[in-house]
Design an enzyme around this catalytic site. Structure first.
Site, short mmCIF file in Angstrom:
data_model
loop_
_atom_site.label_atom_id
_atom_site.label_comp_id
_atom_site.label_asym_id
_atom_site.label_seq_id
_atom_site.Cartn_x
_atom_site.Cartn_y
_atom_site.Cartn_z
N GLU A 1 -66.07 -42.30 73.27
CA GLU A 1 -67.00 -43.43 73.41
C GLU A 1 -66.47 -44.46 74.40
O GLU A 1 -67.20 -44.93 75.26
CB GLU A 1 -67.24 -44.08 72.05
CG GLU A 1 -68.14 -45.29 72.08
CD GLU A 1 -69.59 -44.99 72.47
OE1 GLU A 1 -70.26 -45.91 72.94
OE2 GLU A 1 -70.04 -43.84 72.29
N TYR B 1 -62.15 -39.26 87.19
CA TYR B 1 -62.54 -38.13 86.33
C TYR B 1 -62.71 -36.84 87.13
O TYR B 1 -62.24 -35.78 86.73
CB TYR B 1 -63.83 -38.43 85.56
CG TYR B 1 -63.73 -39.61 84.63
CD1 TYR B 1 -62.59 -39.86 83.87
CD2 TYR B 1 -64.78 -40.51 84.51
CE1 TYR B 1 -62.50 -40.95 83.02
CE2 TYR B 1 -64.71 -41.60 83.66
CZ TYR B 1 -63.57 -41.81 82.92
OH TYR B 1 -63.49 -42.88 82.07
#
Length: 177
Positions: free
Chosen positions: A93, A141
């Site tokens: 999250e 990422y």
């Protein structure tokens, strides 16, 4: 910064699981993240809510990254489930490293630790959302090998729309935007 120095600094990072006594610190990190994302006004979480949902109901887990006794980052995650894989996954999250500690490999260390937890628990995948405007995070990422899920759109019910769906099966007359 040399790779050797990054390695030494990263080795100083230790992870610890949050305890009930950390609710104030968790909320502090949530507010710092919200400030960074320019969404501070959306934070309605309280220490009491965090204690109830993270520790009493055990619906999420929190890890802190600690360097020399100071919490430098945190992540909050929970299990989801993939029907296609037939097993749980881990949904990240939030991951937040305080600005003064960025660029030292701590974000990568957090993701590596979450990947280890994912595999240790026999989960099928680790996933998260990232704001499109957050280019540094997107590049980070992708550099680690993460894949963007371009063909998927996130949908959400919350607030009045969630209540209307639960009560009436959708929007009520006059609630259209």
């Amino acid at each position: 910064m040399t790779d050797i120095k990054k390695t030494v600094e990263r080795e100083q990072l230790i992870f610890r699981e949050a305890t009930r006594e950390d609710c104030g610190l968790i909320l502090e990190f949530i507010r710092e993240l919200a400030r960074y994302e320019k969404m501070e006004e959306l934070v309605v979480a309280s220490e009491e809510l965090l204690e109830e949902w993270i520790f009493n109901k055990e619906k999420a887990e929190v890890l802190f990254g600690v360097v020399d006794g100071v919490e430098v980052g945190f992540c909050l995650f929970f299990h989801n489930f993939s029907t296609f894989l037939g097993r749980a996954g881990i949904y990240l999250e939030d991951l937040f490293i305080r600005p003064e500690y960025r660029g030292r490999g701590y974000g990568k260390a957090f993701l590596q630790r979450l990947a280890q937890i994912t595999l240790e628990r026999g989960c099928g995948r680790l996933e998260w959302w990232c704001l499109d405007w957050n280019e540094p995070s997107v590049k980070f990422y992708l550099s680690l090998g993460a894949e963007a899920m371009d063909e998927w759109t996130v949908y959400r019910f919350d607030g009045e729309n969630l209540s209307n769906l639960a009560r009436y099966g959708g929007r009520t007359k006059g609630s259209e935007r």
